[in-house]
Design a protein around this motif. Structure first.
Motif: not given
Ligand code: MF3
Ligand code: CO
Ligand code: CO
Length: 403
Positions: A211-222, A368-377
């Motif tokens: 769970t990656s909130v606001n300035e977390v890019i990825c791999h945030g720990i719940p 500053k903030r970061s966003a992400q979207f991911e799909h498996t293709l």
């Protein structure tokens, strides 16, 4: 609060604090299966009074059991340190923040104890000891596998479950909900579907999703932080089912979000859509970075370089490596039957990342903030199949998808 237990079973024990007959047991000691001597108390008041000294018992027990299970030098010190750090953080020991130059407003919160996975769930090899063994040693780190029709069918099933799990998480997102509650929803929905939450214990990652909130890019720990009105939060779900993995993520709005963040999230969504649109046999993997970079920079945003898309299948992470930035050196061309993720991380400010002392949480260096979207293709003969595509039942959370 200490739980009341069957009085007859503890009648012979005396209170760890005052020696009166004990009627209560510390629930944490019960959970950790620690001896009842030293874990029993006469009243809630005695339990509360003893708590500040008693709680160290839990920390010691968990740290020693983890230390015993560490497979020596197979793991980098950083990863082990990160896990030990997470455990201390989870035991409520670290009320003081560690010395770290926090890049933005977000700070770490407490993490809850490890969640249980029933014995009958088929588990990847890291579930027990935190160490993937097959994955790092596989030829599939160098060769891009062409999946058999049977593997593709399993991937379809697993990716559909992963999508349904992510949708379940999306439905509970609102101000006041903790990211730990999101993790509980992901964990329970995954297990209810007969799957294993792939992140859990992967190189000691302590939770079942990121769970990656606001300035977390990825791999945030719940953790125990409550989502606040105006936050953005990415939930990244990977499910392991029938021996293969399905991986996807989305970034959600919490309550009323400012215009700049809405633009960031929408642009990131579009980056993924545009990248998927070029996927077909014969296209170079390195082209994906050109497409993502072009769209992000056009909107004044930047592309994260430290984290990439990846091959996926019976392994969680394998070849090919798929950078999302321009002028990358990714090798190879797409072929029908390959499966991989595209998962661009786009920053409102500069591309540079830093990692928290927990060894996992990647944040923007400028806060500053970061966003992400991911799909498996899946690459098909004619183009692409989005294995983790939205379903008719998926919640209607993105304004730009509304009719
Ligand atoms: N799901 C992430 C990805 O997209 C990987 C998370 S690994 C974890 O590749 F250990 F952090 F969970
Ligand atoms: Co991924
Ligand atoms: Co993912």
């Amino acid at each position: 609060m200490a739980g009341e237990s069957d009085a007859s079973s503890v009648a012979t024990l005396s209170c760890a604090r005052c020696d009166k007959p004990a009627l209560l047991q510390c629930p944490k000691c019960v959970e950790l299966k620690l001896p009842r001597e030293g874990a029993s108390f006469c009243t809630q008041d005695c339990f509360k009074a003893a708590w500040s000294s008693h709680k160290s018992v839990h920390v010691k027990a968990q740290l020693s059991s983890i230390a015993n299970s560490l497979p020596g030098d197979q793991n980098s010190d950083l990863v082990s340190q990160g896990w030990l750090y997470c455990v201390r953080r989870g035991q409520g020991r670290t009320h003081k923040l560690p010395h770290f130059d926090w890049t933005g407003p977000l700070k770490q919160y407490l993490i809850s104890p490890k969640r249980f996975v029933p014995a009958e769930i088929e588990k990847p090899d890291w579930a027990i000891d935190g160490t993937p063994k097959i994955e790092p040693n596989s030829d599939l780190q160098h060769v891009v596998e062409i999946k058999t029709p049977e593997q593709i069918q399993r991937m379809r099933e697993t990716c559909k479950i992963a999508r349904e799990v992510l949708d379940a998480a999306a439905r509970v997102i609102r101000p006041g909900v903790t990211t730990d509650e999101i993790d509980r929803v992901v964990h329970e929905a995954t297990i209810a579907a007969g799957g294993y939450p792939s992140p859990l214990n992967y190189y000691f990652f302590p939770k079942s999703c990121c769970t990656s909130v606001n300035e977390v890019i990825c791999h945030g720990i719940p953790d125990s932080r409550k989502l606040e009105d105006g936050d953005i939060v990415n939930v990244d779900v990977t499910v392991c089912y029938k021996g293969c993995h399905g991986d996807l993520n989305e970034t959600y709005f919490v309550g009323n979000v400012d215009e700049a963040s809405r633009q960031l999230v929408k642009c990131t969504y579009e980056c993924l859509e545009k990248a998927i649109a070029i996927v077909k046999p014969g296209v170079r993997f390195r082209e994906i970075g050109e497409i993502v970079n072009r769209h992000a920079t056009m909107s004044g945003l930047s592309v994260v370089r430290s984290y990439c898309g990846h091959g996926i299948g019976d392994l969680f992470h394998c070849a090919p490596n798929i950078p999302h930035y321009a002028r990358n050196k990714a090798v190879g061309v797409m072929k029908a039957g390959q499966t991989f993720t595209i998962e661009p991380m786009i920053n409102a400010g500069l591309w540079r990342d830093r990692t928290w002392p927990d060894g996992w949480t990647a944040v923007t260096a400028d806060g500053k903030r970061s966003a992400q979207f991911e799909h498996t293709l899946l690459v098909t003969e004619t183009g692409v199949e989005v294995l983790t595509a939205r379903l008719p039942s998926s919640p209607d959370v993105f304004p730009w998808l509304k009719k």
